[in-house]
Scaffold this active site. Sequence first.
Site: not given
Length: 177
Positions: A41, A97
């Site tokens: 991230k 996802d």
Amino acid sequence: AFHQAHGCEGTIMVTKVAEPSKYGVVVLKQGTTVIERFVEKPAEFISNRINAGIYIFRPSILSRIELRPTSIEKETFPAMAVDGQLHAMDLDGFWMDVGQPKDFLQGMSLYLVSLKRAEPVALRSGPTFLGNVMVDESVTIGQDCQLGPNVTIGKGSRIGDGVRIKNSVILNNCVIR
């Protein structure tokens, strides 16, 4: 063919996303498919390639995994990258996802929509079926059922009389009453 050609231990399918900061990104060695490292991230743009969750390995990867609870993404993959044994292959086409149940159901719904366009005979029709419904031919369905929209039912399942199912994935060999 790609995995065989590079001759290393592993291949990770990667996909490009518009907003990589929500995911861990894959950083490649400049001008190659060799994975250099992973960044979880990132706060600033490093790469827009993320792990798509599809892997191809040689059996030798097993010697890298200790007999204890192990995260291959956090332990094994970084070690393989350091050793230059991990390549990335871009996944063409649609990806999403589906790690959370609501996302999995949304992905299934999108798949059924695409199936309706590409292969409509794969979906069921008739008074029992509402919207996009895919049912394996081995499934038995009772009387007065209402299935759909957005339902898939796996092999060998049995649906009892009067059952109502919507927005669901029923796996193989299930009994619904």
